[in-house]
Write a protein that holds these residues in place. Structure first.
Motif, PDB file in Angstrom:
ATOM      1  N   SER A 178      -5.555   3.523  12.287  1.00  0.00           N
ATOM      2  CA  SER A 178      -5.372   2.139  11.845  1.00  0.00           C
ATOM      3  C   SER A 178      -5.772   2.064  10.380  1.00  0.00           C
ATOM      4  CB  SER A 178      -6.190   1.177  12.699  1.00  0.00           C
ATOM      5  OG  SER A 178      -7.555   1.463  12.556  1.00  0.00           O
ATOM      6  N   PHE A 179      -5.030   1.284   9.632  1.00  0.00           N
ATOM      7  CA  PHE A 179      -5.179   1.220   8.189  1.00  0.00           C
ATOM      8  C   PHE A 179      -5.636  -0.178   7.810  1.00  0.00           C
ATOM      9  CE2 PHE A 179      -3.312   2.302   3.921  1.00  0.00           C
ATOM     10  CZ  PHE A 179      -4.020   3.459   3.778  1.00  0.00           C
ATOM     11  N   LYS A 180      -5.866  -0.410   6.534  1.00  0.00           N
ATOM     12  CA  LYS A 180      -6.317  -1.732   6.100  1.00  0.00           C
ATOM     13  C   LYS A 180      -5.180  -2.763   6.148  1.00  0.00           C
ATOM     14  CE  LYS A 180      -5.774  -0.383   1.287  1.00  0.00           C
ATOM     15  NZ  LYS A 180      -6.459  -0.179   0.036  1.00  0.00           N
ATOM     16  N   ARG A 181      -5.531  -4.002   5.927  1.00  0.00           N
ATOM     17  CA  ARG A 181      -4.553  -5.093   5.965  1.00  0.00           C
ATOM     18  C   ARG A 181      -3.627  -5.013   4.760  1.00  0.00           C
ATOM     19  NH1 ARG A 181      -4.665  -8.985   9.402  1.00  0.00           N
ATOM     20  NH2 ARG A 181      -6.421  -9.169  10.800  1.00  0.00           N
ATOM     21  N   LYS A 232      -2.628  -5.519  10.130  1.00  0.00           N
ATOM     22  CA  LYS A 232      -3.309  -4.242   9.995  1.00  0.00           C
ATOM     23  C   LYS A 232      -2.268  -3.156  10.243  1.00  0.00           C
ATOM     24  CE  LYS A 232      -8.089  -5.253  10.957  1.00  0.00           C
ATOM     25  NZ  LYS A 232      -9.230  -5.008  11.848  1.00  0.00           N
ATOM     26  N   THR A 271      -0.887 -11.209   6.716  1.00  0.00           N
ATOM     27  CA  THR A 271      -0.847  -9.748   6.627  1.00  0.00           C
ATOM     28  C   THR A 271      -1.120  -9.172   8.013  1.00  0.00           C
ATOM     29  OG1 THR A 271      -3.196  -9.643   6.084  1.00  0.00           O
ATOM     30  CG2 THR A 271      -1.654  -9.646   4.242  1.00  0.00           C
ATOM     31  N   TYR A 304       1.060   5.352   0.520  1.00  0.00           N
ATOM     32  CA  TYR A 304       0.330   6.411   1.219  1.00  0.00           C
ATOM     33  C   TYR A 304       1.151   7.695   1.130  1.00  0.00           C
ATOM     34  CZ  TYR A 304      -2.788   8.320   4.771  1.00  0.00           C
ATOM     35  OH  TYR A 304      -3.738   9.063   5.433  1.00  0.00           O
ATOM     36  N   VAL A 354       0.847  -1.185   0.000  1.00  0.00           N
ATOM     37  CA  VAL A 354       0.000   0.000   0.000  1.00  0.00           C
ATOM     38  C   VAL A 354       0.882   1.234   0.000  1.00  0.00           C
ATOM     39  CG1 VAL A 354      -1.742   1.292   1.290  1.00  0.00           C
ATOM     40  CG2 VAL A 354      -1.842  -1.177   1.223  1.00  0.00           C
TER      41      VAL A 354
END
Length: 101
Positions: free
Chosen positions: A83-86, A66, A64, A5, A3
């Motif tokens: 907190s972000f996605k997996r 989080k 994975t 960001y 991911v």
């Protein structure tokens, strides 16, 4: 799964109570303390004869985690967690595409 960001993104600062440009940093847990109560209790229980007293977890189920972000407001100098996605990996970008202050 990777991911990406942006380093600087506009978001709501709950201390300033306004939308501002927030700097994002990847959260990394610190070194565990040897003085924590659970660690002291575990070490005391492990002393002497008798072998391993507590179960050692060996089944790794999830591949994975989080992800967590630290969002830093440069106006009030406070940090909030998000907190972000997996994802297997989180990359905080430092590019020209990210929001300018």
């Amino acid at each position: 799964l990777k991911v990406k960001y942006p380093r600087i993104q506009k978001g709501f600062c709950k201390f300033c109570k306004i939308h501002r440009a927030l700097k994002a940093y990847e959260y990394k847990p610190g070194k565990p303390s040897l003085k924590a109560q659970g660690k002291r209790r575990y070490d005391r229980k492990q002393q002497g004869y008798g072998g391993q007293t507590k179960p050692i977890f060996r089944k790794k189920i999830k591949n994975t985690k989080k992800q967590s972000l630290k969002l830093y407001c440069e106006n009030c100098k406070k940090t909030t967690m998000k907190s972000f996605k997996r994802a297997k990996r989180l990359e905080v970008l430092v590019t020209k595409k990210s929001f300018k202050i």
